[in-house]
Design an enzyme around this catalytic site. Structure first.
Site, PDB file in Angstrom:
ATOM      1  N   THR A 170     -31.876-148.063  -5.873  1.00  0.00           N
ATOM      2  CA  THR A 170     -31.669-149.481  -6.234  1.00  0.00           C
ATOM      3  C   THR A 170     -31.411-150.302  -4.958  1.00  0.00           C
ATOM      4  OG1 THR A 170     -30.670-149.124  -8.321  1.00  0.00           O
ATOM      5  CG2 THR A 170     -29.645-150.684  -7.244  1.00  0.00           C
ATOM      6  N   ARG A 198     -32.664-148.636 -22.316  1.00  0.00           N
ATOM      7  CA  ARG A 198     -31.677-148.171 -21.415  1.00  0.00           C
ATOM      8  C   ARG A 198     -31.508-149.348 -20.374  1.00  0.00           C
ATOM      9  NH1 ARG A 198     -30.462-147.299 -15.841  1.00  0.00           N
ATOM     10  NH2 ARG A 198     -28.962-145.780 -15.884  1.00  0.00           N
ATOM     11  N   GLY A 200     -28.826-150.083 -17.133  1.00  0.00           N
ATOM     12  CA  GLY A 200     -27.751-149.417 -16.322  1.00  0.00           C
ATOM     13  C   GLY A 200     -26.754-150.603 -15.694  1.00  0.00           C
ATOM     14  N   ASP A 201     -26.149-150.162 -14.805  1.00  0.00           N
ATOM     15  CA  ASP A 201     -24.884-150.976 -14.147  1.00  0.00           C
ATOM     16  C   ASP A 201     -25.504-152.158 -13.648  1.00  0.00           C
ATOM     17  OD1 ASP A 201     -25.841-149.163 -12.335  1.00  0.00           O
ATOM     18  OD2 ASP A 201     -24.144-149.809 -10.975  1.00  0.00           O
ATOM     19  N   THR A 221     -25.037-148.734  -6.233  1.00  0.00           N
ATOM     20  CA  THR A 221     -25.937-148.036  -6.528  1.00  0.00           C
ATOM     21  C   THR A 221     -25.283-146.499  -7.054  1.00  0.00           C
ATOM     22  OG1 THR A 221     -27.842-146.856  -5.747  1.00  0.00           O
ATOM     23  CG2 THR A 221     -26.112-147.445  -4.195  1.00  0.00           C
ATOM     24  N   GLY A 222     -25.949-145.905  -8.115  1.00  0.00           N
ATOM     25  CA  GLY A 222     -25.674-144.686  -8.583  1.00  0.00           C
ATOM     26  C   GLY A 222     -25.811-144.631  -9.977  1.00  0.00           C
TER      27      GLY A 222
HETATM   28  N1  ASP Z   1     -27.574-147.576 -10.815  1.00  0.00           N
HETATM   29  C1  ASP Z   1     -28.998-147.816 -11.130  1.00  0.00           C
HETATM   30  C2  ASP Z   1     -29.015-147.649 -12.542  1.00  0.00           C
HETATM   31  O1  ASP Z   1     -28.306-146.655 -12.919  1.00  0.00           O
HETATM   32  C3  ASP Z   1     -29.745-146.923 -10.417  1.00  0.00           C
HETATM   33  C4  ASP Z   1     -29.666-146.766  -8.993  1.00  0.00           C
HETATM   34  O2  ASP Z   1     -28.521-147.194  -8.490  1.00  0.00           O
HETATM   35  O3  ASP Z   1     -30.801-146.431  -8.107  1.00  0.00           O
HETATM   36  O4  ASP Z   1     -29.771-148.023 -13.313  1.00  0.00           O
END
Ligand code: ASP
Length: 306
Positions: A170, A198, A200-201, A221-222
């Site tokens: 990300t 789905r 994400g955050d 990111t995570g």
């Molecule tokens: N946080 C992002 C997600 O869960 C993934 C990422 O940080 O690469 O979609």
């Protein structure tokens, strides 16, 4: 007044064994270009909101990161892109989930913010809004890279499933402009093999992206599921605003909460007084920062100078 800019290109299992020399060089060059682009906006007296959008656009167009061009595939081999942007002056925000055809998802999030009617558009509606606004469109020929096709084939060969310690690619940016306003932007393809719509955050205001002039701007990111449950962006800003914690103390404390739940990742933070922080509980994080006064840094691994 000083300006600051901090960017990330994802965190995760990043060490010299996992990151090829080409990826290392290419990612550093991409981070550097994004820093240059965002810094120019700020040095010319532009706003933090424009600077974070400009920096994230560069990273979205760069195939070394998981956003825009180079985004990861869903379980069905499609691309569903998430992004958000937030203005700390007014807490105006724009966010998009599962967009499929906008070349720069952060530009779509910005168009939603500027439009002002809604904050968060998803799927077909987001694609339709993008067309209505005449935003540049793109298809798999632009977004999909050979490396992501290879990773997707590997994912399928391994029978699918998630690895919480995977590499997160990300991208994000936080900035403070010369007027002391902060802003944040984040953009992602999500996680490889994501399914069932789905989200994400990243595009969730208060989780992966948040900005408030009274506290700070945050981009994450995570492992998104954990960042969602902790409400990382808002939680860091709340600690700064209500407890007077420094950006670093607040970032470290909230990342420790993420870790306690089983999540991994990192954050970048910029405050309205020119403070900057970053933190990650992974082996590395693609990251960079620049300011009108301090030195400029681009780094990937944990042991590189802060
Ligand atoms: N946080 C992002 C997600 O869960 C993934 C990422 O940080 O690469 O979609």
């Amino acid at each position: 007044m000083t300006w600051t800019l901090v960017i990330h290109g994802g965190a995760g299992k990043l060490d010299s064994e996992m990151v090829s020399p080409e990826q290392d060089t290419g990612a550093r060059a991409g981070l550097s270009r994004a820093l240059n682009t965002g810094s120019k906006v700020l040095a010319d007296g532009g706003g933090a909101l424009d600077a974070v959008e400009a920096a994230v656009r560069v990273l979205e167009d760069d195939p070394h990161f998981n956003s825009g061009r180079g985004a990861v595939f869903t379980h069905d081999g499609t691309l569903e892109l998430d992004a958000a942007i937030m203005d700390g002056r007014t807490r105006a925000a724009g966010a998009v989930a599962a967009a499929t055809a906008t070349r720069n998802p952060v530009g779509l999030a910005r168009a939603i913010l500027d439009d002002g009617h809604h904050v968060f558009l998803a799927g077909k509606g987001a694609d339709a809004f993008s067309l209505e606004r005449d935003l540049p469109q793109a298809d798999a020929a632009w977004f999909a890279t050979d490396e992501r096709r290879r990773q997707f084939a590997e994912f399928q060969a391994n029978g699918g499933g998630f690895d919480v310690d995977m590499k997160y690619g990300t991208v994000g940016a936080v900035a403070c402009d010369t007027l002391g306003h902060v802003a944040a932007a984040t953009s992602t393809g999500g996680v490889t093999g994501k399914r069932w719509g789905r989200i994400g955050d990243t595009p969730v205001i208060g989780a992966g992206t948040f900005a408030d002039d009274r506290a700070c701007a945050v981009s994450c990111t995570g492992s998104g599921e954990f960042f969602l449950r902790v409400g990382v962006g808002h939680e860091i800003a709340a600690r700064v605003r209500l407890s007077g914690e420094s950006l670093q103390v607040a970032a470290d404390a909230v990342l420790a909460e993420v870790k306690a739940l089983g999540g991994t990742g990192g954050v970048i933070v910029a405050g309205p007084d020119g403070d900057m922080a970053w933190g990650f509980n992974t082996v590395g994080m693609y990251r960079g920062r620049a300011s009108s006064v301090g030195s400029r840094t681009v780094a990937i691994y944990a042991n590189e100078p802060a």
